[in-house]
Structure formats: structure tokens, C-alpha cells
Motif scaffolding. Structure first.
Motif, short mmCIF file in Angstrom:
data_model
loop_
_atom_site.label_atom_id
_atom_site.label_comp_id
_atom_site.label_asym_id
_atom_site.label_seq_id
_atom_site.Cartn_x
_atom_site.Cartn_y
_atom_site.Cartn_z
N LEU A 1 0.82 -1.22 0.00
CA LEU A 1 0.00 0.00 0.00
C LEU A 1 0.85 1.27 0.00
O LEU A 1 0.30 2.37 0.03
CB LEU A 1 -0.94 0.02 1.20
N SER A 2 2.15 1.12 -0.04
CA SER A 2 2.99 2.32 -0.06
C SER A 2 2.84 3.04 -1.40
O SER A 2 2.95 2.42 -2.46
CB SER A 2 4.46 1.93 0.14
N ASP A 3 2.60 4.33 -1.35
CA ASP A 3 2.59 5.08 -2.61
C ASP A 3 3.84 5.94 -2.77
O ASP A 3 3.85 6.91 -3.52
CB ASP A 3 1.31 5.91 -2.78
N ASN A 4 4.91 5.53 -2.10
CA ASN A 4 6.19 6.20 -2.36
C ASN A 4 6.62 6.06 -3.82
O ASN A 4 7.20 6.96 -4.39
CB ASN A 4 7.32 5.57 -1.51
N LEU A 5 6.38 4.88 -4.39
CA LEU A 5 6.95 4.56 -5.69
C LEU A 5 5.90 4.28 -6.76
O LEU A 5 6.22 3.95 -7.88
CB LEU A 5 7.88 3.35 -5.56
N LYS A 6 4.64 4.35 -6.39
CA LYS A 6 3.60 4.19 -7.40
C LYS A 6 2.45 5.11 -7.02
O LYS A 6 2.26 5.39 -5.84
CB LYS A 6 3.15 2.73 -7.51
N SER B 1 2.26 4.18 7.51
CA SER B 1 3.52 4.67 8.09
C SER B 1 3.22 6.07 8.61
O SER B 1 2.14 6.62 8.38
CB SER B 1 4.62 4.72 7.04
N LYS B 2 4.19 6.63 9.34
CA LYS B 2 3.96 7.98 9.86
C LYS B 2 3.71 8.96 8.72
O LYS B 2 2.90 9.87 8.84
CB LYS B 2 5.17 8.42 10.70
N VAL C 1 -3.86 -0.14 12.65
CA VAL C 1 -2.88 -0.66 11.69
C VAL C 1 -1.60 0.18 11.76
O VAL C 1 -1.67 1.40 11.68
CB VAL C 1 -3.45 -0.58 10.26
N ASP C 2 -0.46 -0.48 11.92
CA ASP C 2 0.79 0.28 11.83
C ASP C 2 1.71 -0.40 10.82
O ASP C 2 1.32 -1.35 10.14
CB ASP C 2 1.45 0.44 13.21
N MET C 3 2.93 0.11 10.69
CA MET C 3 3.80 -0.39 9.63
C MET C 3 4.26 -1.83 9.86
O MET C 3 4.76 -2.46 8.94
CB MET C 3 5.01 0.53 9.44
N ARG C 4 4.07 -2.35 11.04
CA ARG C 4 4.47 -3.74 11.32
C ARG C 4 3.28 -4.70 11.21
O ARG C 4 3.38 -5.87 11.58
CB ARG C 4 5.11 -3.84 12.70
N THR C 5 2.15 -4.19 10.70
CA THR C 5 0.95 -5.01 10.59
C THR C 5 0.82 -5.57 9.18
O THR C 5 0.99 -4.86 8.20
CB THR C 5 -0.30 -4.16 10.89
#
Lengths: 249, 249
Positions: A136-141, A167-168, A216-220
Motif C-alpha cells: 500500500l505504499s505510494d512512495n513509488l507508485k 507509516s507515519k 494498523v501500523d507499519m508492522r501489521t
């Protein structure tokens, strides 16, 4: 003389999920490169350790390739499996864009147990049928491709697993994903599997209508059932979750 | 007194991919149940061995549950990861439909390296982006749902991995899947990864337009790239295959 780049998956956390191949190759490494918390998981050895910050994957990859070109036997370590939203793609991106001599290096990818497999095992058999794995990260897409994939995955009635759900820098991403799914799928079983196999493991079994994005956090690892996924109730004990192998219309 | 059912993934084949947890629990088992070739992979131990034929998964699951109810410590073994088109779902199906006392049993699922991770590691980083894992077997689901999933997966531009792509009973399945993909996706990188990590390993890097369905057998993991997946050419050496983490429209 050229060395080697070994891109090694350490599994989700505990030593019981580190493969014998990963352990053997870590013991051979002259240099260990990775995000700090993963480097810290490597057992003591004489290797030089190069811990770096998160989100500098391609810098880290170039560093590994340079060291190997100079003759080092470099282990690049990732949690889980290195090919699933981890360091393997970053290394090959660096190779493609970098020094042509890097294409002659010995690059070995060492598979590992990725988070979705550990979470599924903890719950029962939620992946018993076809499934999709999505970051779900949209850093790269762009978010548009993430949303398109969510819609397509519901259209195909896949079980869904989300990596990097929050993420934060992106606290709202997972809430937007749940909104898309509610619109497309109606109700579904949802599991929030945090830090599976580690001392602070926490499992929440809920549903699309009841899930709270702030849990939900980044380790989930977030699992969304297909239309067929169900619970086996067990009285006081935690229910088992599984997706039948048979698909009935 | 009741025993335990341990549903254990042995990885894709070689001992280097069997996790320490799997090895430790196999050594504790009083009984080992599974499809013959998987039971044969378990190292020598005093455990009773119950090898069965393929395609009797639920019978095998019931047998394990009955033995555990009588006090045995039963290992049910699968290749790869037990939750990915293997024994875990069959055991929970048997539990759901069977003796209510089975819900009180201690059932443990032990994750493993599944075939798609080993194949991806062998090739580079083809799963560098979002992906779908699909069984092409229509023993338990209609072809219509398989076709719907293929269309949805192309719609979402996922990388695709096929398990159970062909068998003697279903030689045409994979050809039909390639037809659907050609219609939907046009051209894509295709890899046929047979018996990865084993002595008869065979890797064919090809494309949707050139792939020959007769080169696919039941031991082949089929990978289909997304629109973004590419080759890194290396002269005489086998190319590396990867899917960039960045998605560009």
C-alpha cells in the motif's frame, strides 16, 4: 577478483524461520548491509556491518555492488523474503542503471518465509485459495494504480494481503484502502496481524465494517478474506480462519 | 489425553529451505502423514509413516485428526508452504465438517518457503511489485472463476504466479490460460520454472507469444510478468528478470 552479492531473507523475525541456506551464507559474508533492525538480527560474526536508515534502498544496493566489485562477499539482508517488497528489486534496479561490470557479478537471492505466510499459518489457512499481495505504499507508485489493483482484486474475488499498510508519512492510506474495499466488496473478514512470531505479536480478527484504521501500523500485515473465507468458532478459544479450496458460486 | 496436529511446510525440495521450526517439529512427531513424495523427504526418525496418494487431501486430514484425538503428535507434511494450495486448508475443512471435539485439538501450522518465492529468487526479482498467486486446477473450482481471476489480474497489472498449471487429467488448462492472457494483456515475459532447487531444475525464459503449453508440467511454476517486468541482459549468461518497485504509467 570479484566478490558476490547475496540478497538474503531473514524471515518475519524469530530464528526458527531463518532457513539453513540463509544462516550458512550469512556465516560466509565479509560484509553485511541492510536497514539497522535487520542487520541487528544477524548472529554475531566477524563480518563488517553497514547498517543504514530505512528508505535508502538503492543507495544501499549500490554500496553492496561496489563492495562486491572490490572483492567482498556481501550479504544484503531483508526481513521476510527479499523478493517481496524488500531489497532484491532495489539491487537489480541498481544493476540495470549502474556500472556495466556489475552484470558480471555473482548475485544470489536467498528466499525466505515472507510475512503473509507466517500470518496465514498463525490464523489457520486463510490463503487456501487464490490470493493477491499488494504494497500500500505510494512512495513509488501512484495511488491510482493501488486503487485500480484493489478494485481488480475484488473483481477476481481474491484473498488480499497488504504489506506496508501505513507509516507515519502515510497514516491515511489504509483507511482509503478499506473505503475502496467496502464500496466494492461489501462485508469481508479482516485480520490485522501485527509482529507475527515476535514477543509483541497481536492479532485482531474483525471485518470491513468494523475495522479501525488506527489499529494498523507499519508492522501489521493486513489480510482481507475473499467472499468464501470463513471462521471456525471454538468457544472461548480464538477462531480459526480458512478459505475453502472449493469455490462455490 | 489429546495430541497435536502439526501442518508442516517442507519448502520446495532441498534441505537448505526447510526451516529450523519444521525440522524441530518433525523430530517430535509420532506420526507423519502426507503424499508419498513429501513423506519421503522427512529425515529418518522413529515416527510411524502414513504415505498416501495424491488427491485424497481430506481423507488424509481426517486421518491426522483421528490420530491426534487418540493422543498422537501428528505431522501432516506438504511441499512448499502448507497454506498455499497444500494441506492446511484441507485440515480446516475436515475440522469444520467433522467431530466437534476436533475444535479442541492443538493444531499448529508451520510456514515454509513456497514455490513462487524460490522461483523468483532463482530469476532475480520478478515479484518486485504487487502480485497474484493462482492455482489453475479446476478440480475444486469452475474454469469460469479461474478465467475471471485471470482477467481481473491483468486488469490490475499484477505479476502472476500459477501453481498446478497442468496435470495428466488437465493437459489443456495452461494453454487456455495463456489464450486468455494473450487476449487481455498482449505481450508479457513468461518464465517456466521447473523443479527449482532440485537436480532436474529447468528454467525457460520466454514470452506470451512464444510460450509452448507442452513445456509446462505439474512441477512447473509459471510466472507471467506485469507490463513493467523486464530483463537485464548479461551477454552469454542467463538474463536477470525483475519488476521495478516504481510503477510508471
Amino acid at each position: 577478483m570479484t566478490g558476490r552479492v547475496m540478497i538474503i531473507g531473514l524471515g518475519p523475525g524469530p530464528a526458527k524461520w531463518v532457513t539453513p541456506e540463509a544462516s550458512a551464507l550469512l556465516a560466509e559474508a565479509t560484509d553485511i548491509i541492510g536497514y539497522g533492525p535487520y542487520v541487528d538480527r544477524v548472529p554475531p560474526s566477524p563480518a563488517r556491518r553497514h547498517a543504514s536508515d530505512n528508505r535508502v534502498e538503492v543507495d544501499r544496493a549500490r554500496h553492496a555492488l561496489e563492495l562486491a566489485t572490490a572483492g567482498a562477499d556481501v550479504a544484503v539482508v531483508s526481513g521476510g523474503d527479499p523478493g517481496v517488497f524488500a531489497m532484491a528489486a532495489a539491487v537489480f534496479e541498481a544493476v540495470e542503471a549502474g556500472d556495466p561490470a556489475w552484470r558480471d557479478l555473482d548475485i544470489v537471492v536467498v528466499p525466505g518465509v515472507t510475512a503473509v505466510l507466517a500470518a496465514a499459518a498463525r490464523l489457520g489457512a486463510p490463503l487456501g485459495h487464490d490470493f493477491c499481495v499488494i504494497s500500500l505504499s505510494d512512495n513509488l507508485k501512484p495511488w491510482s494504480i493501488i486503487e485500480k489493483r484493489l478494485v481488480a482484486a475484488v473483481e477476481g474475488d481474491f484473498v488480499l494481503a497488504f504489506y506496508n499498510p501505513a507509516s507515519k508519512a502515510r497514516p491515511d492510506q489504509i483507511g482509503r484502502a478499506f473505503d475502496v474495499l467496502r464500496r466494492q466488496a461489501g462485508e469481508r473478514i479482516v485480520v490485522l496481524a501485527k509482529a507475527v512470531g515476535r514477543p509483541d505479536e497481536d492479532i485482531i480478527v474483525t471485518s470491513l465494517s468494523a475495522v479501525k484504521p488506527e489499529e494498523v501500523d507499519m508492522r501489521t500485515l493486513v489480510l482481507i478474506g475473499s467472499s468464501q473465507t470463513r471462521l471456525i468458532e471454538r468457544g472461548e478459544a480464538e477462531p480459526w480462519i480458512y478459505s475453502p479450496r472449493r469455490w462455490d458460486a
